[in-house]
Design an enzyme around this catalytic site. Structure first.
Site, short mmCIF file in Angstrom:
data_model
loop_
_atom_site.label_atom_id
_atom_site.label_comp_id
_atom_site.label_asym_id
_atom_site.label_seq_id
_atom_site.Cartn_x
_atom_site.Cartn_y
_atom_site.Cartn_z
N ARG A 251 106.80 30.14 -60.65
CA ARG A 251 106.55 29.59 -59.35
C ARG A 251 107.83 29.18 -58.63
O ARG A 251 107.86 28.94 -57.45
CB ARG A 251 105.64 28.35 -59.50
CG ARG A 251 104.18 28.75 -59.76
CD ARG A 251 103.33 27.55 -60.10
NE ARG A 251 103.20 27.44 -61.54
CZ ARG A 251 102.55 26.45 -62.13
NH1 ARG A 251 102.06 25.46 -61.41
NH2 ARG A 251 102.41 26.42 -63.43
N GLY A 252 108.91 29.08 -59.41
CA GLY A 252 110.15 28.46 -58.90
C GLY A 252 110.80 29.12 -57.70
O GLY A 252 111.58 28.48 -56.99
N GLU B 260 114.67 35.50 -58.21
CA GLU B 260 114.51 34.51 -59.29
C GLU B 260 115.12 33.19 -58.83
O GLU B 260 116.05 33.17 -58.01
CB GLU B 260 115.23 35.07 -60.54
CG GLU B 260 115.45 34.13 -61.71
CD GLU B 260 114.18 33.73 -62.43
OE1 GLU B 260 113.24 33.27 -61.76
OE2 GLU B 260 114.15 33.82 -63.68
N ASP B 261 114.60 32.07 -59.33
CA ASP B 261 115.20 30.79 -58.95
C ASP B 261 116.48 30.51 -59.74
O ASP B 261 117.54 30.30 -59.16
CB ASP B 261 114.17 29.64 -59.08
CG ASP B 261 113.58 29.51 -60.49
OD1 ASP B 261 113.82 30.39 -61.34
OD2 ASP B 261 112.87 28.51 -60.74
N ASP C 193 119.07 31.13 -66.61
CA ASP C 193 119.53 30.14 -67.58
C ASP C 193 119.92 30.92 -68.85
O ASP C 193 120.99 31.50 -68.91
CB ASP C 193 118.38 29.15 -67.79
CG ASP C 193 118.73 27.97 -68.65
OD1 ASP C 193 119.71 27.29 -68.36
OD2 ASP C 193 118.01 27.72 -69.64
N PHE D 38 120.14 19.99 -65.66
CA PHE D 38 118.74 20.29 -65.33
C PHE D 38 118.53 19.96 -63.86
O PHE D 38 118.74 18.82 -63.43
CB PHE D 38 117.77 19.51 -66.22
CG PHE D 38 116.40 20.09 -66.16
CD1 PHE D 38 116.06 21.19 -66.95
CD2 PHE D 38 115.44 19.59 -65.30
CE1 PHE D 38 114.80 21.76 -66.88
CE2 PHE D 38 114.17 20.14 -65.22
CZ PHE D 38 113.86 21.24 -66.01
N VAL D 39 118.13 20.96 -63.08
CA VAL D 39 118.03 20.77 -61.63
C VAL D 39 116.58 20.89 -61.15
O VAL D 39 115.75 21.52 -61.81
CB VAL D 39 118.93 21.76 -60.86
CG1 VAL D 39 120.40 21.50 -61.15
CG2 VAL D 39 118.56 23.21 -61.18
N ASP E 121 111.03 22.89 -60.38
CA ASP E 121 110.33 21.68 -60.83
C ASP E 121 110.88 21.09 -62.12
O ASP E 121 111.58 21.75 -62.89
CB ASP E 121 108.85 22.03 -61.10
CG ASP E 121 108.69 22.84 -62.39
OD1 ASP E 121 109.33 23.90 -62.51
OD2 ASP E 121 107.96 22.38 -63.30
P1 IMP Z 1 115.69 31.63 -68.76
O1 IMP Z 1 114.67 32.60 -69.26
O2 IMP Z 1 116.20 30.72 -69.85
O3 IMP Z 1 116.82 32.28 -67.99
O4 IMP Z 1 114.92 30.63 -67.82
C1 IMP Z 1 114.69 30.88 -66.52
C2 IMP Z 1 113.60 29.96 -66.00
O5 IMP Z 1 113.65 28.66 -66.60
C3 IMP Z 1 113.82 29.73 -64.53
O6 IMP Z 1 113.15 30.71 -63.76
C4 IMP Z 1 113.23 28.34 -64.33
O7 IMP Z 1 111.85 28.44 -64.09
C5 IMP Z 1 113.45 27.65 -65.65
N1 IMP Z 1 114.66 26.80 -65.58
C6 IMP Z 1 115.90 27.06 -66.04
N2 IMP Z 1 116.75 26.06 -65.78
C7 IMP Z 1 116.02 25.13 -65.12
C8 IMP Z 1 116.35 23.84 -64.54
O8 IMP Z 1 117.49 23.36 -64.56
N3 IMP Z 1 115.32 23.20 -63.91
C9 IMP Z 1 114.05 23.70 -63.85
N4 IMP Z 1 113.71 24.89 -64.36
C10 IMP Z 1 114.68 25.60 -64.99
#
Ligand code: IMP
Length: 181
Positions: free
Chosen positions: A45-46, A101-102, A105, A154-155, A161
């Site tokens: 949803r981000g 993508e938001d 990470d 963490f943002v 969210d």
């Molecule tokens: P990844 O698979 O570890 O790259 O995670 C990506 C997803 O994790 C993002 O689309 C976000 O929904 C969530 N995410 C990663 N970092 C944060 C953060 O700092 N705050 C909130 N959601 C996060």
């Protein structure tokens, strides 16, 4: 998730986000200048706020679709195992596709989604992420455009969210816990 008290410190202002989106939209327009219609895919949803602002800056014929992948649940750590919770409504074979993508990470979510979409044989597949935390990366995935590179914090805000809260903040802020635990 225990409810620890926290405050949110502004990291990226609404004004900076808007200015960056304007610049990114110009680059994306150039990349897809020959498209008959671009399918813009928001990862729920981000990315819902980001995609809304981005498509309004894109001077191209666009179609909007959404895909939801599981990631963090309600916690602060990636689950690493990515599942598709909601797939696209439309077919993308032979189409121009931009994934929105938001945050990248660990990169597991984006890596999984890009492989999945690539297997459907789009004409061109590109990806934009509003935020990138490069020091957290555990995969080789790379977005074609990044809004802002940020440190390992963490943002929240601007669609992003913490346990489903704070998505409606107009800026990006970092979560700072105020207890000592
Ligand atoms: P990844 O698979 O570890 O790259 O995670 C990506 C997803 O994790 C993002 O689309 C976000 O929904 C969530 N995410 C990663 N970092 C944060 C953060 O700092 N705050 C909130 N959601 C996060």
């Amino acid at each position: 998730m225990p409810h620890r008290p926290y405050v949110i410190d502004e990291m990226i202002s609404a004004k900076s986000i808007a200015a960056r989106i304007e610049a990114l939209a110009r680059e994306i327009r150039n990349e897809f200048s020959d498209t008959d219609k671009l399918v813009v895919v928001g990862l729920l949803r981000g990315s819902f706020v980001f995609i809304a602002d981005l498509v309004r800056e894109l001077d191209l014929p666009v179609e909007v679709d959404f895909l939801e992948a599981s990631s963090y649940g309600d916690g602060m750590e990636s689950s690493r195992e990515v599942r598709i919770l909601k797939d696209l409504r439309g077919a993308i074979e032979g189409r121009d596709v931009l994934v929105v993508e938001d945050i990248v990470d660990t990169g597991f979510t984006l890596d999984h989604v890009l492989h999945l979409l690539e297997s459907r044989h789009p004409r061109k597949l590109r990806c934009i992420a509003l935020l990138d935390k490069p020091t957290r990366r555990e995969t080789t995935v790379k977005a074609d455009w990044i809004g802002f590179e940020i440190p390992d914090e963490f943002v929240v805000g601007y669609g992003i969210d913490f346990a489903q809260r704070n998505r409606n903040l107009p800026f990006i802020g970092k979560v700072r816990f105020t207890d000592t635990a």
